[in-house]
Design an enzyme around this catalytic site. Structure first.
Site, PDB file in Angstrom:
ATOM      1  N   GLU A   1       0.507   3.345  -7.672  1.00 48.95           N
ATOM      2  CA  GLU A   1       1.456   2.371  -8.196  1.00 48.95           C
ATOM      3  C   GLU A   1       1.048   1.970  -9.616  1.00 48.95           C
ATOM      4  O   GLU A   1      -0.074   2.215 -10.062  1.00 48.95           O
ATOM      5  CB  GLU A   1       1.475   1.128  -7.308  1.00 48.95           C
ATOM      6  CG  GLU A   1       1.821   1.395  -5.854  1.00 48.95           C
ATOM      7  CD  GLU A   1       3.296   1.725  -5.650  1.00 48.95           C
ATOM      8  OE1 GLU A   1       4.090   1.467  -6.572  1.00 48.95           O
ATOM      9  OE2 GLU A   1       3.632   2.266  -4.580  1.00 48.95           O
TER      10      GLU A   1
ATOM     11  N   LYS B   1      -6.278  -0.704   7.239  1.00 48.87           N
ATOM     12  CA  LYS B   1      -6.197   0.394   8.205  1.00 48.87           C
ATOM     13  C   LYS B   1      -7.474   0.489   9.048  1.00 48.87           C
ATOM     14  O   LYS B   1      -7.417   0.817  10.236  1.00 48.87           O
ATOM     15  CB  LYS B   1      -5.931   1.705   7.461  1.00 48.87           C
ATOM     16  CG  LYS B   1      -4.579   1.725   6.754  1.00 48.87           C
ATOM     17  CD  LYS B   1      -4.447   2.898   5.804  1.00 48.87           C
ATOM     18  CE  LYS B   1      -3.101   2.865   5.081  1.00 48.87           C
ATOM     19  NZ  LYS B   1      -2.983   3.930   4.065  1.00 48.87           N
TER      20      LYS B   1
ATOM     21  N   ALA C   1      18.807  -4.003   6.645  1.00 45.56           N
ATOM     22  CA  ALA C   1      18.621  -5.236   5.888  1.00 45.56           C
ATOM     23  C   ALA C   1      17.850  -4.958   4.598  1.00 45.56           C
ATOM     24  O   ALA C   1      16.752  -4.397   4.637  1.00 45.56           O
ATOM     25  CB  ALA C   1      17.889  -6.274   6.720  1.00 45.56           C
TER      26      ALA C   1
ATOM     27  N   ASP D   1      -6.190  -1.541   0.868  1.00 50.94           N
ATOM     28  CA  ASP D   1      -5.289  -0.796   1.755  1.00 50.94           C
ATOM     29  C   ASP D   1      -6.080  -0.107   2.862  1.00 50.94           C
ATOM     30  O   ASP D   1      -5.719  -0.185   4.046  1.00 50.94           O
ATOM     31  CB  ASP D   1      -4.504   0.236   0.930  1.00 50.94           C
ATOM     32  CG  ASP D   1      -3.657   1.163   1.792  1.00 50.94           C
ATOM     33  OD1 ASP D   1      -2.556   0.748   2.206  1.00 50.94           O
ATOM     34  OD2 ASP D   1      -4.106   2.298   2.074  1.00 50.94           O
TER      35      ASP D   1
ATOM     36  N   GLY E   1       4.211   9.256   1.903  1.00 53.51           N
ATOM     37  CA  GLY E   1       5.453   9.959   1.584  1.00 53.51           C
ATOM     38  C   GLY E   1       6.559   9.579   2.548  1.00 53.51           C
ATOM     39  O   GLY E   1       6.328   9.287   3.719  1.00 53.51           O
TER      40      GLY E   1
ATOM     41  N   VAL F   1      10.404   5.322   2.791  1.00 56.88           N
ATOM     42  CA  VAL F   1      10.289   5.620   4.218  1.00 56.88           C
ATOM     43  C   VAL F   1      11.552   5.182   4.953  1.00 56.88           C
ATOM     44  O   VAL F   1      12.119   5.925   5.752  1.00 56.88           O
ATOM     45  CB  VAL F   1       9.048   4.942   4.827  1.00 56.88           C
ATOM     46  CG1 VAL F   1       8.960   5.235   6.325  1.00 56.88           C
ATOM     47  CG2 VAL F   1       7.791   5.414   4.122  1.00 56.88           C
TER      48      VAL F   1
ATOM     49  N   GLY G   1      -0.057   7.763   7.653  1.00 56.98           N
ATOM     50  CA  GLY G   1       1.251   8.393   7.500  1.00 56.98           C
ATOM     51  C   GLY G   1       1.690   9.225   8.676  1.00 56.98           C
ATOM     52  O   GLY G   1       1.899   8.720   9.782  1.00 56.98           O
TER      53      GLY G   1
ATOM     54  N   VAL H   1      -1.093   3.646   9.847  1.00 56.00           N
ATOM     55  CA  VAL H   1      -2.354   4.297   9.465  1.00 56.00           C
ATOM     56  C   VAL H   1      -2.125   5.797   9.315  1.00 56.00           C
ATOM     57  O   VAL H   1      -1.640   6.452  10.238  1.00 56.00           O
ATOM     58  CB  VAL H   1      -3.459   4.051  10.515  1.00 56.00           C
ATOM     59  CG1 VAL H   1      -4.742   4.778  10.122  1.00 56.00           C
ATOM     60  CG2 VAL H   1      -3.731   2.566  10.687  1.00 56.00           C
TER      61      VAL H   1
ATOM     62  N   LYS I   1       0.744  -2.314   7.786  1.00 61.87           N
ATOM     63  CA  LYS I   1      -0.683  -2.437   8.080  1.00 61.87           C
ATOM     64  C   LYS I   1      -1.258  -3.768   7.603  1.00 61.87           C
ATOM     65  O   LYS I   1      -2.155  -4.325   8.228  1.00 61.87           O
ATOM     66  CB  LYS I   1      -1.473  -1.269   7.488  1.00 61.87           C
ATOM     67  CG  LYS I   1      -1.565  -1.215   5.967  1.00 61.87           C
ATOM     68  CD  LYS I   1      -0.603  -0.223   5.394  1.00 61.87           C
ATOM     69  CE  LYS I   1      -0.693  -0.120   3.888  1.00 61.87           C
ATOM     70  NZ  LYS I   1       0.333   0.803   3.369  1.00 61.87           N
TER      71      LYS I   1
END
Length: 438
Positions: free
Chosen positions: A191, A206, A46, A202, A308, A17, A135, A133, A106
């Protein structure tokens, strides 16, 4: 012609992202300046390793390992590092130095959002988090702004693309959970360690954010009842399909009155059966959707890509433009609207339906005993289906029962299941899933 002012933008993190956000800031600088009334100058990115290879080609001189110095000199800080620390400390440092903050974190918002909101209020800066939340789906601003004159009563959301992909694969191909998960990992939807997704963590983070905005009360992760999808079997999926349902992992936040007459909000995440005609049932693959019920607006649904690099970057840039316009035009920062405190209710206060799978002895009177037990607990059976099985080795017949109840209090439904387990004619309780949308 009036000379445009320059706003310094610091970016923390350069993953999928972050890299797309940096690219858009550079490639679309002119268009963004026209929309905000200021030049948005990306002053630095950073990262932990400034020499790491990246999928997006960006000027090497932008990279730095000194995040603290970078945020102290910024007008807007975009935090896309994830995790709790050092993200929390850097966000607080940025706000205390007068910078607006855009984040997609989140987990941090669900765990320590109130501290961040209070600091933003104190500093008079804007804290925005649309990317936290669903995307690319614009959902948080519509809840906060467009529906601020209405009363939201219920939110149902498919907010984790990984689990939706897995359940969709199981539904469409008949795959077992492990095989569908392996396919999600092969395609990059899951993952290597999928725990946060498949255990529902996850989605729970949210859900806390959605509930906080929808009901103008600060809910944290510990207020969310959470159950993942690891126990959902191919047999559950097939039986649900035969009965006209699809199984989705839903984040649910709804205002309820508990058995003691106390009004509160139930916030929960769990696998849920939905009728196939429900709008959320049609959400396929890794897509997300949020279904809202409000007193005046009625039913609304927001649908789109929930993850994405490029889609999520769209949400981040929307927040950045909003923050930059606020700086240019002046005025207080906008974070959240908390008008009171509505207590979080335990899942036992929820009103729902149950889908129960039972393996029972095939003998006279079994159905009557089960039906009587349900009635004694105040739970009404809506659908009961029976299938007879014969064990090839023992030649003993058993019956598989699939029961869908009418809506009842979760506490009554759970007590009914416990009582059913104790019956001597029950071989096993093969599945217990909640049902919504009926």
């Amino acid at each position: 012609m009036t000379e445009l002012r320059t706003l310094k933008v610091a970016l923390l993190g350069c993953g999928n992202v972050g890299a797309q956000v940096a690219r858009i800031l550079i490639d679309d600088a002119g268009a963004l300046a026209a929309r905000t009334g200021a030049r948005l100058e990306l002053t630095g990115i950073a990262v932990r390793n400034v020499d790491a290879e990246r999928d997006v080609e960006l000027p090497q001189e932008l990279f730095t390992a000194d995040a603290e110095t970078l945020v102290k000199d910024a007008d807007v800080v975009i935090e896309l590092m994830g995790g709790i620390e050092p993200a929390r400390t850097l966000i607080l440092t940025a706000m205390r130095n007068g910078a607006c903050v855009v984040t997609g974190n989140k987990a941090l918002l669900a765990q320590d959002g109130p501290t961040l909101y209070e600091e933003a209020d104190k500093a008079g800066v804007q804290l925005s988090y649309e990317a936290a939340v669903a995307g690319a789906i614009p959902i948080l601003r519509p809840i906060r702004d467009s529906l601020s004159g209405d009363r939201i009563t219920r939110v149902l959301g498919i907010v984790n693309g990984t689990t939706n992909f897995i359940l969709d694969q199981m539904d469409s191909t008949g795959a077992q959970f492990a095989d569908a998960l392996a396919e999600a990992q092969r395609l990059g939807y899951a993952e290597a360690d999928p725990t946060a997704d498949v255990e529902g963590y996850d989605a729970a983070a949210k859900a806390a954010i959605l509930a906080s905005l929808s009901f103008h009360t600060r809910f944290a992760l510990e207020d969310v009842s959470c159950e993942g999808i690891t126990s959902v079997t191919a047999a559950d999926i097939a039986a649900a399909k035969e009965a006209g349902f699809v199984i989705k992992l839903l984040a649910i936040a709804e205002k309820l009155v508990d058995e003691n007459g106390k009004t509160g909000v139930s916030v929960r995440v769990h696998p849920t059966l939905l009728p196939r005609e429900h709008p959320l049932a049609a959400v396929r693959g890794a897509f997300n959707a949020v279904f809202i019920e409000a007193e005046n607006a009625g039913e609304l649904m927001f649908y789109g890509q929930g993850a994405g690099g490029t889609p999520t970057a769209s949400a981040v840039l929307g927040d950045l433009v909003s923050a930059a316009r606020r700086i240019v035009l002046g005025g207080p920062g906008r974070t959240e609207t908390t008008t009171g405190h509505v207590p979080a209710l335990p899942i036992s206060a929820a009103v729902t339906s149950y889908y129960i799978g039972l393996d029972v002895a095939d003998q006279p009177g079994v159905l009557a005993r089960i039906a009587q037990l349900f009635a004694e607990h105040g739970v009404s059976i809506e659908i009961m289906r029976q299938t007879i099985h014969r064990d090839a080795d023992s030649n003993v017949e058993s019956a598989e029962l699939r029961i869908v109840t009418h809506r009842a209090r979760e506490s009554a439904l759970a007590a009914t299941v416990e009582a059913v387990k104790a019956l001597d004619v029950i071989n096993s309780v093969t599945s217990v899933l909640r049902v919504e949308g009926v």
